[in-house]
Design a protein around this motif. Structure first.
Motif, PDB file in Angstrom:
ATOM      1  N   MET B   1       0.646  -1.321   0.249  1.00 19.25           N
ATOM      2  CA  MET B   1      -0.463  -0.356   0.034  1.00 19.25           C
ATOM      3  C   MET B   1       1.336   1.289   0.451  1.00 19.25           C
ATOM      4  O   MET B   1       0.759   2.109  -0.643  1.00 19.25           O
ATOM      5  N   ILE B   2       1.812   1.745   0.797  1.00 16.31           N
ATOM      6  CA  ILE B   2       3.193   2.102   0.808  1.00 16.31           C
ATOM      7  C   ILE B   2       3.989   1.621   0.374  1.00 16.31           C
ATOM      8  O   ILE B   2       4.539   0.854   1.235  1.00 16.31           O
ATOM      9  N   ARG B   3       4.983   3.328   0.076  1.00 19.89           N
ATOM     10  CA  ARG B   3       6.364   2.212  -0.101  1.00 19.89           C
ATOM     11  C   ARG B   3       7.087   3.554   0.518  1.00 19.89           C
ATOM     12  O   ARG B   3       7.210   4.960   0.183  1.00 19.89           O
ATOM     13  N   ILE B   4       8.526   2.995   1.715  1.00 20.80           N
ATOM     14  CA  ILE B   4       9.420   4.387   1.672  1.00 20.80           C
ATOM     15  C   ILE B   4       9.757   5.028   0.782  1.00 20.80           C
ATOM     16  O   ILE B   4      10.592   3.888   0.235  1.00 20.80           O
ATOM     17  N   ILE B   5      10.618   6.070   0.164  1.00 18.40           N
ATOM     18  CA  ILE B   5      11.040   6.786  -1.041  1.00 18.40           C
ATOM     19  C   ILE B   5      12.236   6.859   0.083  1.00 18.40           C
ATOM     20  O   ILE B   5      13.486   6.599  -0.284  1.00 18.40           O
ATOM     21  N   LYS B   6      11.784   8.314   1.060  1.00 15.96           N
ATOM     22  CA  LYS B   6      13.188   8.288   1.425  1.00 15.96           C
ATOM     23  C   LYS B   6      12.767   8.009   3.047  1.00 15.96           C
ATOM     24  O   LYS B   6      12.238   8.490   3.500  1.00 15.96           O
ATOM     25  N   ASP B   7      14.587   8.559   4.249  1.00 16.78           N
ATOM     26  CA  ASP B   7      14.202   8.598   5.073  1.00 16.78           C
ATOM     27  C   ASP B   7      16.062   9.259   5.666  1.00 16.78           C
ATOM     28  O   ASP B   7      16.460   8.890   5.870  1.00 16.78           O
ATOM     29  N   THR B   8      14.882  10.666   6.430  1.00 18.86           N
ATOM     30  CA  THR B   8      15.904  11.643   6.554  1.00 18.86           C
ATOM     31  C   THR B   8      16.170  11.765   7.787  1.00 18.86           C
ATOM     32  O   THR B   8      15.355  10.791   8.876  1.00 18.86           O
ATOM     33  N   PRO B   9      16.897  12.622   8.793  1.00 16.26           N
ATOM     34  CA  PRO B   9      17.052  12.434  10.246  1.00 16.26           C
ATOM     35  C   PRO B   9      15.683  13.351  10.523  1.00 16.26           C
ATOM     36  O   PRO B   9      14.976  12.697  11.664  1.00 16.26           O
ATOM     37  N   GLY B  10      15.079  14.053  10.093  1.00 16.00           N
ATOM     38  CA  GLY B  10      13.148  14.562  10.191  1.00 16.00           C
ATOM     39  C   GLY B  10      11.789  14.148   9.778  1.00 16.00           C
ATOM     40  O   GLY B  10      11.719  14.606  10.533  1.00 16.00           O
ATOM     41  N   LEU B  12      10.289  11.266   7.120  1.00 18.29           N
ATOM     42  CA  LEU B  12      10.086   9.763   6.080  1.00 18.29           C
ATOM     43  C   LEU B  12       9.160  10.543   4.929  1.00 18.29           C
ATOM     44  O   LEU B  12       8.149  11.887   4.798  1.00 18.29           O
ATOM     45  N   LEU B  13       9.764  10.118   3.580  1.00 15.82           N
ATOM     46  CA  LEU B  13       8.922  10.575   2.392  1.00 15.82           C
ATOM     47  C   LEU B  13       8.078   9.030   2.209  1.00 15.82           C
ATOM     48  O   LEU B  13       8.934   7.791   1.638  1.00 15.82           O
ATOM     49  N   ILE B  14       7.347   8.665   2.196  1.00 17.38           N
ATOM     50  CA  ILE B  14       6.749   7.562   1.738  1.00 17.38           C
ATOM     51  C   ILE B  14       5.441   8.047   0.416  1.00 17.38           C
ATOM     52  O   ILE B  14       5.019   9.544  -0.036  1.00 17.38           O
ATOM     53  N   GLU B  15       5.405   6.912  -0.626  1.00 17.84           N
ATOM     54  CA  GLU B  15       4.124   7.216  -1.536  1.00 17.84           C
ATOM     55  C   GLU B  15       3.410   5.963  -1.318  1.00 17.84           C
ATOM     56  O   GLU B  15       3.607   5.013  -0.985  1.00 17.84           O
ATOM     57  N   ILE B  16       2.134   6.466  -1.352  1.00 13.29           N
ATOM     58  CA  ILE B  16       1.300   5.399  -1.833  1.00 13.29           C
ATOM     59  C   ILE B  16       1.103   4.766  -2.691  1.00 13.29           C
ATOM     60  O   ILE B  16       1.168   5.403  -4.102  1.00 13.29           O
ATOM     61  N   GLU B  17       0.969   3.494  -2.897  1.00 15.98           N
ATOM     62  CA  GLU B  17       1.061   2.659  -4.770  1.00 15.98           C
ATOM     63  C   GLU B  17      -0.005   2.279  -5.030  1.00 15.98           C
ATOM     64  O   GLU B  17       0.442   2.322  -6.778  1.00 15.98           O
ATOM     65  N   ALA B  18      -0.884   2.487  -4.320  1.00 12.73           N
ATOM     66  CA  ALA B  18      -2.313   2.390  -4.971  1.00 12.73           C
ATOM     67  C   ALA B  18      -2.908   3.437  -6.201  1.00 12.73           C
ATOM     68  O   ALA B  18      -2.240   4.487  -5.519  1.00 12.73           O
TER      69      ALA B  18
END
Lengths: 186, 111
Positions: B1-10, B12-18
């Motif tokens: 359903m979701i995918r982590i694109i980027k994990d920074t110190p401050g 998370l960037l996540i994308e909805i895959e649907a």
């Protein structure tokens, strides 16, 4: 979900087109049904109307009516009637079963039936004759954004009420038909 | 359903895959994002670029996630919405309570 449709002969005098779609609740996605309905509306809109806006509003109304059918319908079959007239689109969802609890208030002497209230909207229903209510919505003043935790998490009725020029519900005691009717004027 | 694109110190960037964000996946989405908030304790930027269609069930899940994040002093930011999706959020005034940006770079700059 099975989809059938029945085209009714248009009346040249009234210049309207109506099609009835029947949904048998199952496990198919809504999008194919939605596409058929929107294609029907698009094909029958008269020239010189704001088609993009009307199709957007039709799409979100139909989406919510169909989602409501999946979530709350008492019957396996839900009918969606779509009528395109010269100056309006009328979308009616019909299912059969128990009425909304609002009907108990609709037949009383109250002027306005509160439904939900939060920092974004006040949603209410206004009695309009026996077993009939019209939904209304007012935007709140947003003066208390600290109260985000109080925002209602159910948006279906608000979406339809705000997208449509008129949105009403009627329950027929004889047939046990629940009818939700959304009208878009242009 | 979701995918982590980027994990920074401050954040998370996540994308909805649907492409369809609706009744079928709204509960799963809420569960997955709240788990990310619990596990990472970071702000979350949600990328909507794949979402073509959204319904009230999914919007309810988004608001539930926002409430959960705020209770934990975290932010939820929405980006890359298609016009129809953005217009629907505006119709029901969710643009008043969510921070919405055109793309990730703008969202990251605001965090």
């Amino acid at each position: 979900m099975e989809i059938t449709s029945k085209r009714q002969r248009p009346s040249k005098k009234l210049k309207l087109m109506t099609r009835q779609f029947e949904f048998i609740t199952g496990n198919d996605k809504l999008t194919s049904a939605l596409k058929q309905m929107l294609d029907f509306i698009n094909d029958n809109l008269v020239a010189n109307v704001p088609a993009i806006n009307l199709l957007f509003k039709s799409k979100i109304i139909l989406t919510e009516l169909l989602t409501n059918a999946l979530k709350h319908s008492f019957s396996r079959s839900t009918l969606i009637d779509v009528t395109v007239e010269k100056n309006c689109i009328v979308i009616t969802k019909t299912d059969y079963g128990m009425p909304l609890s609002l009907i108990a208030y609709a037949n009383s002497s109250v002027n306005k039936i509160p439904i939900t209230n939060d920092i974004l909207h006040t949603l209410y229903a206004i009695p309009e004759g026996k077993n009939t209510v019209r939904f209304g919505c007012e935007e709140s003043t947003l003066d208390d954004l600290e109260s985000i935790e109080r925002i209602v998490e159910h948006f279906g009725l608000i979406i339809i009420t705000k997208a449509a020029d008129k949105f009403a519900y009627n329950y027929c005691e004889e047939t046990k038909a629940n009818k939700f009717t959304a009208t878009l004027s242009f | 359903m979701i995918r982590i694109i980027k994990d920074t110190p401050g954040h998370l960037l996540i994308e909805i895959e649907a492409s369809e964000a609706n009744l079928d996946n709204s509960d799963l989405f809420k569960t997955q994002v709240t788990e990310l908030l619990d596990r990472h304790n970071k702000n979350i930027v949600i990328d909507f670029n794949r979402v073509e269609y959204i319904d009230s069930s999914f919007l309810g899940a988004l608001v539930a996630i926002l409430k959960y994040a705020m209770a934990h002093k975290l932010e939820v930011i929405l980006t890359a919405m298609r016009k129809d999706v953005h217009d629907l959020l505006m119709l029901i005034r969710l643009d008043k309570v969510f921070k919405i940006y055109g793309d990730y770079e703008q969202a990251a700059a605001a965090l």
